[in-house]
Design a protein around this motif. Structure first.
Motif, PDB file in Angstrom:
ATOM      1  N   ALA A  81       1.068  -1.051   0.223  1.00 36.11           N
ATOM      2  CA  ALA A  81      -0.038   0.050   0.164  1.00 36.11           C
ATOM      3  C   ALA A  81       0.672   1.364   0.120  1.00 36.11           C
ATOM      4  O   ALA A  81       0.567   2.061  -0.831  1.00 36.11           O
ATOM      5  CB  ALA A  81      -0.968   0.045   1.235  1.00 36.11           C
ATOM      6  N   LEU A  82       2.183   1.267   0.814  1.00 34.33           N
ATOM      7  CA  LEU A  82       2.686   2.455   0.488  1.00 34.33           C
ATOM      8  C   LEU A  82       3.574   2.716  -0.827  1.00 34.33           C
ATOM      9  O   LEU A  82       3.734   3.685  -1.010  1.00 34.33           O
ATOM     10  CB  LEU A  82       3.959   2.129   1.836  1.00 34.33           C
ATOM     11  N   ALA A  83       3.868   1.571  -1.377  1.00 42.25           N
ATOM     12  CA  ALA A  83       4.347   1.760  -2.603  1.00 42.25           C
ATOM     13  C   ALA A  83       3.085   2.269  -3.882  1.00 42.25           C
ATOM     14  O   ALA A  83       3.603   3.260  -4.270  1.00 42.25           O
ATOM     15  CB  ALA A  83       4.895   0.385  -3.270  1.00 42.25           C
ATOM     16  N   ALA A  84       1.926   1.992  -3.593  1.00 42.86           N
ATOM     17  CA  ALA A  84       0.886   2.383  -4.288  1.00 42.86           C
ATOM     18  C   ALA A  84       0.733   3.888  -4.090  1.00 42.86           C
ATOM     19  O   ALA A  84       0.646   4.723  -5.068  1.00 42.86           O
ATOM     20  CB  ALA A  84      -0.277   1.508  -4.121  1.00 42.86           C
ATOM     21  N   LEU A  85       0.770   4.274  -2.819  1.00 45.09           N
ATOM     22  CA  LEU A  85       0.498   5.599  -2.378  1.00 45.09           C
ATOM     23  C   LEU A  85       1.681   6.468  -2.807  1.00 45.09           C
ATOM     24  O   LEU A  85       1.538   7.696  -3.248  1.00 45.09           O
ATOM     25  CB  LEU A  85       0.447   5.739  -0.778  1.00 45.09           C
ATOM     26  N   SER A  86       2.867   6.116  -2.581  1.00 46.89           N
ATOM     27  CA  SER A  86       4.097   6.845  -3.040  1.00 46.89           C
ATOM     28  C   SER A  86       3.974   7.172  -4.622  1.00 46.89           C
ATOM     29  O   SER A  86       4.039   8.304  -5.119  1.00 46.89           O
ATOM     30  CB  SER A  86       5.172   5.969  -2.997  1.00 46.89           C
ATOM     31  N   ARG A  87       3.545   5.959  -5.487  1.00 46.97           N
ATOM     32  CA  ARG A  87       3.349   6.283  -6.930  1.00 46.97           C
ATOM     33  C   ARG A  87       2.299   7.128  -7.253  1.00 46.97           C
ATOM     34  O   ARG A  87       2.465   8.095  -8.109  1.00 46.97           O
ATOM     35  CB  ARG A  87       3.302   4.861  -7.589  1.00 46.97           C
ATOM     36  N   GLU A  88       1.448   7.149  -6.458  1.00 47.66           N
ATOM     37  CA  GLU A  88       0.021   7.715  -6.891  1.00 47.66           C
ATOM     38  C   GLU A  88       0.347   9.323  -6.439  1.00 47.66           C
ATOM     39  O   GLU A  88       0.037  10.519  -7.054  1.00 47.66           O
ATOM     40  CB  GLU A  88      -0.995   7.526  -6.275  1.00 47.66           C
ATOM     41  N   SER A  89       0.915   9.713  -5.289  1.00 46.24           N
ATOM     42  CA  SER A  89       1.220  11.200  -4.650  1.00 46.24           C
ATOM     43  C   SER A  89       2.458  11.593  -5.404  1.00 46.24           C
ATOM     44  O   SER A  89       2.678  12.757  -5.237  1.00 46.24           O
ATOM     45  CB  SER A  89       1.419  11.129  -3.326  1.00 46.24           C
ATOM     46  N   GLY A  90       3.471  10.744  -5.899  1.00 38.73           N
ATOM     47  CA  GLY A  90       4.847  11.500  -6.270  1.00 38.73           C
ATOM     48  C   GLY A  90       5.685  11.833  -5.192  1.00 38.73           C
ATOM     49  O   GLY A  90       6.672  12.552  -5.554  1.00 38.73           O
ATOM     50  N   VAL A  91       5.447  11.275  -4.120  1.00 40.58           N
ATOM     51  CA  VAL A  91       6.185  11.700  -2.775  1.00 40.58           C
ATOM     52  C   VAL A  91       6.911  10.142  -2.365  1.00 40.58           C
ATOM     53  O   VAL A  91       6.344   9.271  -2.294  1.00 40.58           O
ATOM     54  CB  VAL A  91       5.364  12.121  -1.642  1.00 40.58           C
ATOM     55  N   ALA A  92       8.333  10.442  -2.312  1.00 40.77           N
ATOM     56  CA  ALA A  92       8.921   9.252  -1.853  1.00 40.77           C
ATOM     57  C   ALA A  92       8.370   8.932  -0.702  1.00 40.77           C
ATOM     58  O   ALA A  92       8.333   9.757   0.395  1.00 40.77           O
ATOM     59  CB  ALA A  92      10.586   9.630  -2.001  1.00 40.77           C
ATOM     60  N   VAL A  93       8.610   7.552  -0.289  1.00 39.19           N
ATOM     61  CA  VAL A  93       8.234   7.182   1.178  1.00 39.19           C
ATOM     62  C   VAL A  93       9.273   6.144   1.630  1.00 39.19           C
ATOM     63  O   VAL A  93       9.527   5.075   0.963  1.00 39.19           O
ATOM     64  CB  VAL A  93       6.905   6.430   1.260  1.00 39.19           C
ATOM     65  N   VAL A  94       9.760   6.099   2.771  1.00 34.98           N
ATOM     66  CA  VAL A  94      10.467   5.163   3.435  1.00 34.98           C
ATOM     67  C   VAL A  94       9.840   4.461   4.565  1.00 34.98           C
ATOM     68  O   VAL A  94       9.348   4.946   5.295  1.00 34.98           O
ATOM     69  CB  VAL A  94      11.976   6.018   4.140  1.00 34.98           C
ATOM     70  N   ALA A  95       9.901   2.950   4.350  1.00 36.46           N
ATOM     71  CA  ALA A  95       9.168   2.188   5.282  1.00 36.46           C
ATOM     72  C   ALA A  95      10.014   1.617   6.412  1.00 36.46           C
ATOM     73  O   ALA A  95      11.509   1.799   6.307  1.00 36.46           O
ATOM     74  CB  ALA A  95       8.369   1.107   4.486  1.00 36.46           C
ATOM     75  N   ALA A  96       9.558   1.237   7.378  1.00 32.70           N
ATOM     76  CA  ALA A  96      10.236   0.885   8.810  1.00 32.70           C
ATOM     77  C   ALA A  96      10.048  -0.651   9.059  1.00 32.70           C
ATOM     78  O   ALA A  96       9.155  -1.648   8.720  1.00 32.70           O
ATOM     79  CB  ALA A  96       9.894   1.722   9.661  1.00 32.70           C
ATOM     80  N   THR A  97      11.134  -0.878   9.947  1.00 31.28           N
ATOM     81  CA  THR A  97      10.783  -2.247  10.548  1.00 31.28           C
ATOM     82  C   THR A  97      11.230  -2.116  12.205  1.00 31.28           C
ATOM     83  O   THR A  97      12.025  -1.163  12.403  1.00 31.28           O
ATOM     84  CB  THR A  97      11.777  -3.337   9.887  1.00 31.28           C
ATOM     85  N   GLY A  98      10.937  -3.080  12.954  1.00 26.18           N
ATOM     86  CA  GLY A  98      11.264  -3.307  14.183  1.00 26.18           C
ATOM     87  C   GLY A  98       9.925  -3.197  15.137  1.00 26.18           C
ATOM     88  O   GLY A  98       8.807  -3.828  14.506  1.00 26.18           O
ATOM     89  N   TRP A  99       9.610  -3.020  16.211  1.00 25.59           N
ATOM     90  CA  TRP A  99       8.575  -3.333  17.253  1.00 25.59           C
ATOM     91  C   TRP A  99       8.412  -1.929  17.903  1.00 25.59           C
ATOM     92  O   TRP A  99       9.112  -1.369  18.300  1.00 25.59           O
ATOM     93  CB  TRP A  99       8.787  -4.338  18.152  1.00 25.59           C
ATOM     94  N   TYR A 100       6.861  -1.743  17.865  1.00 22.82           N
ATOM     95  CA  TYR A 100       6.398  -0.806  18.727  1.00 22.82           C
ATOM     96  C   TYR A 100       6.619  -0.937  20.226  1.00 22.82           C
ATOM     97  O   TYR A 100       7.107  -1.878  20.609  1.00 22.82           O
ATOM     98  CB  TYR A 100       4.869  -0.581  18.248  1.00 22.82           C
ATOM     99  N   TYR A 101       5.654  -0.182  21.201  1.00 21.51           N
ATOM    100  CA  TYR A 101       5.878  -0.289  22.544  1.00 21.51           C
ATOM    101  C   TYR A 101       4.619  -1.625  22.817  1.00 21.51           C
ATOM    102  O   TYR A 101       4.151  -1.899  22.090  1.00 21.51           O
ATOM    103  CB  TYR A 101       5.331   0.935  23.340  1.00 21.51           C
ATOM    104  N   GLU A 102       5.231  -2.020  24.031  1.00 18.13           N
ATOM    105  CA  GLU A 102       4.687  -3.440  24.512  1.00 18.13           C
ATOM    106  C   GLU A 102       3.196  -3.873  24.132  1.00 18.13           C
ATOM    107  O   GLU A 102       2.896  -4.924  23.871  1.00 18.13           O
ATOM    108  CB  GLU A 102       5.020  -3.662  26.146  1.00 18.13           C
ATOM    109  N   PRO A 103       2.200  -3.065  24.368  1.00 18.17           N
ATOM    110  CA  PRO A 103       0.839  -3.239  23.931  1.00 18.17           C
ATOM    111  C   PRO A 103       0.699  -3.801  22.706  1.00 18.17           C
ATOM    112  O   PRO A 103      -0.347  -4.570  22.214  1.00 18.17           O
ATOM    113  CB  PRO A 103      -0.106  -2.145  24.404  1.00 18.17           C
ATOM    114  N   PHE A 104       1.603  -3.602  21.771  1.00 20.96           N
ATOM    115  CA  PHE A 104       1.457  -3.907  20.378  1.00 20.96           C
ATOM    116  C   PHE A 104       2.759  -4.958  20.053  1.00 20.96           C
ATOM    117  O   PHE A 104       2.765  -5.081  18.633  1.00 20.96           O
ATOM    118  CB  PHE A 104       1.612  -2.673  19.410  1.00 20.96           C
ATOM    119  N   HIS A 105       3.250  -5.427  20.828  1.00 20.89           N
ATOM    120  CA  HIS A 105       4.231  -6.414  20.533  1.00 20.89           C
ATOM    121  C   HIS A 105       3.673  -7.739  19.964  1.00 20.89           C
ATOM    122  O   HIS A 105       2.605  -8.197  20.128  1.00 20.89           O
ATOM    123  CB  HIS A 105       4.969  -6.874  21.986  1.00 20.89           C
TER     124      HIS A 105
END
Length: 315
Positions: A81-105
């Motif tokens: 979805a991020l790739a599609a949004l980037s292409r549609e808007s013409g704005v470059a997007v950097v995506a992430a990896t890792g883990w959020y805080y504990e309730p969302f682990h």
């Protein structure tokens, strides 16, 4: 270690190609719905057209060139979805990896060693998300809550630091309500990660200029990344805190963004939108005496330096 190349969701991008401002901490597709009310959601099928339209309009009006999208594992991440949004808007997007805080682990954190978690992150950084071919370009938003990270949050932070060191990426954190940033930085740097590869998140929610100056003096980036979220903190306070940081000589450590994390924040739903920084906050900053060069430093050069490890002189 530094690189001249950003890993975006549509492929490698030289930082020299980023001529306009960046939003250093945003969400374009996510699901943080723990309450079941559907509020903390940006569903690409329902909200994607509004997100793409906002980004495209900001590219036209303000030359928005880059979005650092910090939705990670357990947050409803959707690289396609991020790739599609980037292409549609013409704005470059950097995506992430890792883990959020504990309730969302995610369950993989339950009994995994730091070494195993590090391997998971390095593999995703090097091989991409699933079979998409899309690679993350940052570790974030690596989360903790309270003044000290919990035990699983500490493992997540340590693994992020090791993965960053191994791959040349940088780490952006989630410090819940701005608290615990110094403890996060201590954990990350203890693993050998240089402070200039770290951005401590949500510091505009912490009314403590002393902490901001201590983080900046160490070399870490200080993220004022919830601009416009008036229910958490007024922009009046954000402005005062940022001006204090600038006056202390630390404009080169500030990162700015809006952290759009609910569909109610979108313009189509009456919210402040991704453009609040450009339409409301930056004009107030300029009115307070901040010149265009400092605005460019905080909105373009600093995010690029954070992501690549390059120096001020190079960008």
């Amino acid at each position: 270690m530094h690189t001249t190349t950003l890993h975006t969701v549509t492929g490698p991008l030289s930082y020299e190609a980023v001529r306009g401002p960046a939003l250093a901490h945003e969400h374009l597709a996510l699901d943080l719905d723990l309450k079941g009310d559907g509020g903390a959601v940006l569903d690409p099928r329902r909200h994607g057209p509004s997100v793409a339209a906002e980004l495209g309009a900001l590219r036209e009006e303000f030359d928005l060139s880059l979005v650092v999208e910090l939705t990670c594992r357990g947050m409803g991440r959707d690289p396609g979805a991020l790739a599609a949004l980037s292409r549609e808007s013409g704005v470059a997007v950097v995506a992430a990896t890792g883990w959020y805080y504990e309730p969302f682990h995610t369950p993989e954190l339950a009994d995994a060693s730091v070494e195993r978690l590090t391997d998971t992150l390095v593999r995703e950084i090097e091989d991409g998300f699933g079979g998409t071919g899309i690679r993350p370009g940052v570790l974030g938003e690596i989360g903790s809550h309270g003044d000290l990270p919990s035990e699983p949050e500490s493992r997540s932070l340590r693994a992020a630091a090791r993965a960053a060191s191994a791959t040349g990426l940088s780490v952006a954190t989630h410090a819940q309500l701005g608290r615990g940033g110094l403890a996060q930085l201590e954990l990350l740097t203890a693993e050998g990660l240089p402070p200039e590869r770290v951005s401590i998140g949500h510091q505009d929610l912490l009314d403590d200029p002393g902490v901001h100056k201590e983080l900046a003096a160490s070399g870490a980036y200080v993220a004022f990344d919830t601009v416009g979220k008036e229910s958490y903190q007024s922009d009046d306070v954000r402005l005062r805190l940022l001006l204090s940081l600038i006056e202390a000589g630390h404009a080169d450590r500030a990162l700015l963004s809006c952290d759009i994390s609910r569909h109610g924040y979108l313009l189509t739903e009456g919210g402040q939108g991704y453009g609040h920084l450009f339409r409301s906050f930056l004009p107030r900053l300029r009115a307070a005496g901040v010149d265009d060069d400092l605005v460019d430093l905080m909105t373009r050069r600093n995010p690029l330096r954070f992501l690549t490890g390059a120096s001020v002189e190079e960008i």
